[in-house]
Design a protein around this motif. Structure first.
Motif, PDB file in Angstrom:
ATOM      1  N   UNK A  65       0.827  -1.202   0.000  1.00 15.70           N
ATOM      2  CA  UNK A  65       0.000   0.000   0.000  1.00 15.70           C
ATOM      3  C   UNK A  65       0.868   1.262   0.000  1.00 15.70           C
ATOM      4  N   UNK A  66       1.925   1.251   0.786  1.00 12.49           N
ATOM      5  CA  UNK A  66       2.794   2.414   0.840  1.00 12.49           C
ATOM      6  C   UNK A  66       3.425   2.692  -0.524  1.00 12.49           C
ATOM      7  N   UNK A  67       3.852   1.630  -1.212  1.00 10.65           N
ATOM      8  CA  UNK A  67       4.434   1.797  -2.550  1.00 10.65           C
ATOM      9  C   UNK A  67       3.390   2.329  -3.535  1.00 10.65           C
ATOM     10  N   UNK A  68       2.147   1.878  -3.392  1.00 14.55           N
ATOM     11  CA  UNK A  68       1.089   2.360  -4.288  1.00 14.55           C
ATOM     12  C   UNK A  68       0.837   3.846  -4.080  1.00 14.55           C
ATOM     13  N   UNK A  69       0.785   4.258  -2.802  1.00 16.82           N
ATOM     14  CA  UNK A  69       0.587   5.681  -2.525  1.00 16.82           C
ATOM     15  C   UNK A  69       1.755   6.505  -3.053  1.00 16.82           C
ATOM     16  N   UNK A  70       2.968   6.000  -2.823  1.00 10.10           N
ATOM     17  CA  UNK A  70       4.143   6.732  -3.304  1.00 10.10           C
ATOM     18  C   UNK A  70       4.135   6.844  -4.815  1.00 10.10           C
ATOM     19  N   UNK A  71       3.798   5.760  -5.500  1.00 11.95           N
ATOM     20  CA  UNK A  71       3.750   5.788  -6.962  1.00 11.95           C
ATOM     21  C   UNK A  71       2.744   6.782  -7.486  1.00 11.95           C
ATOM     22  N   UNK A  72       1.599   6.882  -6.787  1.00 11.97           N
ATOM     23  CA  UNK A  72       0.575   7.833  -7.214  1.00 11.97           C
ATOM     24  C   UNK A  72       1.062   9.279  -7.101  1.00 11.97           C
ATOM     25  N   UNK A  73       2.045   9.495  -6.234  1.00 12.23           N
ATOM     26  CA  UNK A  73       2.615  10.839  -6.066  1.00 12.23           C
ATOM     27  C   UNK A  73       3.858  11.054  -6.911  1.00 12.23           C
ATOM     28  N   UNK A  74       4.195  10.057  -7.717  1.00 13.32           N
ATOM     29  CA  UNK A  74       5.369  10.189  -8.563  1.00 13.32           C
ATOM     30  C   UNK A  74       6.663   9.869  -7.846  1.00 13.32           C
ATOM     31  N   UNK A  75       6.574   9.182  -6.708  1.00 11.30           N
ATOM     32  CA  UNK A  75       7.763   8.799  -5.938  1.00 11.30           C
ATOM     33  C   UNK A  75       7.956   7.290  -6.070  1.00 11.30           C
ATOM     34  N   UNK A  76       9.192   6.835  -6.067  1.00 10.64           N
ATOM     35  CA  UNK A  76       9.428   5.409  -6.328  1.00 10.64           C
ATOM     36  C   UNK A  76      10.236   4.702  -5.248  1.00 10.64           C
ATOM     37  N   UNK A  77      10.532   5.372  -4.128  1.00  5.89           N
ATOM     38  CA  UNK A  77      11.301   4.731  -3.060  1.00  5.89           C
ATOM     39  C   UNK A  77      10.584   4.942  -1.724  1.00  5.89           C
ATOM     40  N   UNK A  78      10.392   3.866  -0.965  1.00 11.08           N
ATOM     41  CA  UNK A  78       9.790   3.984   0.358  1.00 11.08           C
ATOM     42  C   UNK A  78      10.729   3.360   1.388  1.00 11.08           C
ATOM     43  N   UNK A  79      10.908   4.062   2.503  1.00 10.47           N
ATOM     44  CA  UNK A  79      11.772   3.593   3.585  1.00 10.47           C
ATOM     45  C   UNK A  79      10.927   3.455   4.850  1.00 10.47           C
ATOM     46  N   UNK A  80      10.917   2.267   5.487  1.00  8.73           N
ATOM     47  CA  UNK A  80      10.095   2.101   6.690  1.00  8.73           C
ATOM     48  C   UNK A  80      10.633   2.923   7.851  1.00  8.73           C
ATOM     49  N   UNK A  81       9.719   3.599   8.544  1.00  5.80           N
ATOM     50  CA  UNK A  81      10.057   4.368   9.737  1.00  5.80           C
ATOM     51  C   UNK A  81       9.540   3.699  11.006  1.00  5.80           C
ATOM     52  N   UNK A  82       8.313   3.242  10.965  1.00  8.01           N
ATOM     53  CA  UNK A  82       7.705   2.597  12.123  1.00  8.01           C
ATOM     54  C   UNK A  82       6.760   1.485  11.667  1.00  8.01           C
ATOM     55  N   UNK A  83       6.762   0.397  12.391  1.00  7.49           N
ATOM     56  CA  UNK A  83       5.759  -0.654  12.232  1.00  7.49           C
ATOM     57  C   UNK A  83       5.334  -1.054  13.632  1.00  7.49           C
ATOM     58  N   UNK A  84       4.021  -1.063  13.891  1.00  7.22           N
ATOM     59  CA  UNK A  84       3.553  -1.285  15.258  1.00  7.22           C
ATOM     60  C   UNK A  84       2.202  -1.973  15.279  1.00  7.22           C
ATOM     61  N   UNK A  85       1.811  -2.414  16.467  1.00  2.00           N
ATOM     62  CA  UNK A  85       0.469  -2.938  16.663  1.00  2.00           C
ATOM     63  C   UNK A  85      -0.554  -1.889  16.242  1.00  2.00           C
ATOM     64  N   UNK A  86      -1.689  -2.347  15.779  1.00  2.00           N
ATOM     65  CA  UNK A  86      -2.724  -1.425  15.334  1.00  2.00           C
ATOM     66  C   UNK A  86      -3.145  -0.517  16.489  1.00  2.00           C
ATOM     67  N   UNK A  87      -3.229   0.789  16.202  1.00  2.00           N
ATOM     68  CA  UNK A  87      -3.629   1.764  17.201  1.00  2.00           C
ATOM     69  C   UNK A  87      -2.488   2.506  17.846  1.00  2.00           C
ATOM     70  N   UNK A  88      -1.278   1.958  17.803  1.00  2.00           N
ATOM     71  CA  UNK A  88      -0.151   2.612  18.473  1.00  2.00           C
ATOM     72  C   UNK A  88       0.340   3.830  17.707  1.00  2.00           C
ATOM     73  N   UNK A  89       0.463   3.704  16.397  1.00  2.00           N
ATOM     74  CA  UNK A  89       0.932   4.839  15.604  1.00  2.00           C
ATOM     75  C   UNK A  89      -0.142   5.906  15.515  1.00  2.00           C
ATOM     76  N   UNK A  90      -1.399   5.505  15.349  1.00  2.00           N
ATOM     77  CA  UNK A  90      -2.480   6.474  15.179  1.00  2.00           C
ATOM     78  C   UNK A  90      -2.634   7.362  16.400  1.00  2.00           C
ATOM     79  N   UNK A  91      -2.578   6.743  17.602  1.00  2.00           N
ATOM     80  CA  UNK A  91      -2.802   7.514  18.817  1.00  2.00           C
ATOM     81  C   UNK A  91      -1.525   8.089  19.394  1.00  2.00           C
ATOM     82  N   UNK A  92      -0.406   7.464  19.034  1.00  2.00           N
ATOM     83  CA  UNK A  92       0.859   7.900  19.605  1.00  2.00           C
ATOM     84  C   UNK A  92       1.121   7.314  20.974  1.00  2.00           C
ATOM     85  N   UNK A  93       0.111   6.649  21.561  1.00  2.00           N
ATOM     86  CA  UNK A  93       0.252   6.029  22.869  1.00  2.00           C
ATOM     87  C   UNK A  93      -0.284   4.607  22.782  1.00  2.00           C
ATOM     88  N   UNK A  94       0.332   3.674  23.518  1.00  2.00           N
ATOM     89  CA  UNK A  94      -0.172   2.318  23.499  1.00  2.00           C
ATOM     90  C   UNK A  94      -1.528   2.204  24.159  1.00  2.00           C
TER      91      UNK A  94
END
Length: 222
Positions: free
Chosen positions: A149-178
């Protein structure tokens, strides 16, 4: 646009045939005399215990337990509102884990008509090793979905490289708190929330167990 942060969610699920079935069976007796009730329930429980032990020796039962005798007394009320003599209730509960659904069905058919026997719930499940393996595979697939999905979004913006920053349980990134009780996930480390539809049910023909994983991921797209 030189770079943008992309946050996505990845989900995946797998359906797996159950490998084990754990059933609960109770033996009950009641009467006005405590000693007689205890002796009666012990007699009723013995053939159940023997039948489980025989199947354990044969290999169709992989594990079983027997809870100790439980006795209680109640004094019922008459229709005139008077307390009557005590009635004693005794019970012994068994759990048995079968390796084959067919063996479970045969055994339940055998013992169901026996005096005092009550057949309870059946829990269909996987062995710990299989479940751990499936959870790892499902989590990896969920992360793969997030990357796609990240690559698809990047491609739609004309970007071709994605670098992972964070991967977490669902809800942790959205809220910023566990979420309460949830562990904090380190950056660039995968986490997944697992769920299974294996609630106990009176079914002797097993349905597939669904194991699912959901992750949230943040990427830098260039």
């Amino acid at each position: 646009m030189s770079e943008v942060t992309v946050t996505v969610r990845g989900e995946h699920e797998a359906q797996v045939a159950p490998e084990r079935a754990t059933i609960r069976v109770g033996v009950r007796a009641e009467g006005p005399e405590r000693t007689a009730v205890v002796e009666h329930v012990m007699r009723l429980a013995e053939p159940v215990r023997s039948s489980i032990a025989e199947r354990s020796e044969a290999g169709s039962v992989v594990d079983w337990t027997s809870k100790r005798l439980s006795v209680r007394a109640e004094r019922p009320w008459s229709s005139e509102g008077k307390r009557l003599a005590p009635v004693y209730y005794a019970s012994i509960d068994f759990t048995a884990t079968f390796a084959e659904a067919s063996e479970l069905s045969i055994w339940v058919s055998d013992i169901s008509p026996w005096d005092g026997v009550e057949v309870g719930w059946v829990d269909w499940h996987l062995t710990p090793a299989t479940r751990a393996q499936v959870e790892r595979e499902v989590a990896a697939e969920a992360v793969g979905v997030a990357v796609t999905r990240a690559k698809a979004y990047a491609g739609a913006l004309g970007l071709d490289e994605v670098t992972p920053l964070e991967i977490a349980d669902v809800g942790l990134i959205s809220s910023g708190q566990p979420a309460p009780g949830a562990p904090m996930m380190l950056k660039a480390r995968g986490g997944a929330a697992f769920a299974a539809d294996s609630a106990p049910a009176m079914e002797y023909e097993p349905e597939e167990i669904v194991i699912s994983a959901t992750v949230e991921a943040r990427f830098l797209a260039r």
